[in-house]
Design an enzyme around this catalytic site. Sequence first.
Site, mmCIF file in Angstrom:
data_model
loop_
_atom_site.group_PDB
_atom_site.id
_atom_site.type_symbol
_atom_site.label_atom_id
_atom_site.label_comp_id
_atom_site.label_asym_id
_atom_site.label_seq_id
_atom_site.Cartn_x
_atom_site.Cartn_y
_atom_site.Cartn_z
ATOM 1 N N ALA A 193 1.019 -1.118 0.156
ATOM 2 C CA ALA A 193 0.466 0.340 0.579
ATOM 3 C C ALA A 193 1.166 1.412 -0.244
ATOM 4 O O ALA A 193 0.806 2.330 -0.232
ATOM 5 C CB ALA A 193 -1.408 0.041 0.881
ATOM 6 N N CYS A 194 2.227 0.785 0.719
ATOM 7 C CA CYS A 194 2.243 1.978 -0.191
ATOM 8 C C CYS A 194 3.528 2.842 -1.464
ATOM 9 O O CYS A 194 4.541 2.256 -1.728
ATOM 10 C CB CYS A 194 4.575 2.224 0.725
ATOM 11 S SG CYS A 194 5.844 3.163 1.331
ATOM 12 N N SER A 195 3.263 3.772 -1.401
ATOM 13 C CA SER A 195 3.589 4.315 -3.205
ATOM 14 C C SER A 195 5.414 3.990 -2.929
ATOM 15 O O SER A 195 6.111 4.298 -3.797
ATOM 16 C CB SER A 195 3.018 5.440 -3.403
ATOM 17 O OG SER A 195 3.192 6.579 -1.704
#
Length: 138
Positions: free
Chosen positions: A8-10
Site C-alpha cells: 500500500a506504500c507508494s
Amino acid sequence: MEIWINPACSKCRGAIALLDEEGADYTVRRYLEDVPTREEIRSVLERLGLEPWDITRTQEDVAKELGLKSWARDDGSRERWITALSEHPKLIQRPIITADDGAAVVARTDEAVREALSRRPPPRPADGRPAPPSSTPA
C-alpha cells in the site's frame, strides 16, 4: 537482494518499479504478513548501521499509543524498541533493501535504490557461466 515492502506504500511501489526497470533479481517480503523476528530486525539494523529508533515510524497510531516518542534512545532501551518493531511491524520504515554484499538501505529515494543496485554482483554472461577472471599482460 530482498526488499521489505508494504504494497500500500507508494515509496515501496516506486522502489519495486525501479528494481524492475533495472532488471534486478530480488525477492519481495511483505513484512506486515511475513513479520520479521527480533533476530532478523537486529541483523537488518546491523546491516543498515542504524538503531531501531532510526527506522521507526513514530507518526503511526500504534507508535502514539505506545508513547514511543518518549522512550529512551540508548543501549539499555534497544531491545525494547526491537520488540516493538517485531510486535508492531507497521512501525518499520519502508522499503528496506538488503543487498547481496551484506549491506542494507532504507530505500525511500531513487538514489537509495540505486545504491542497493550498485551492490549487486555483475550479471552473468548469456551462457550462465561466471565470467572468466580478467588477465593482465605480464
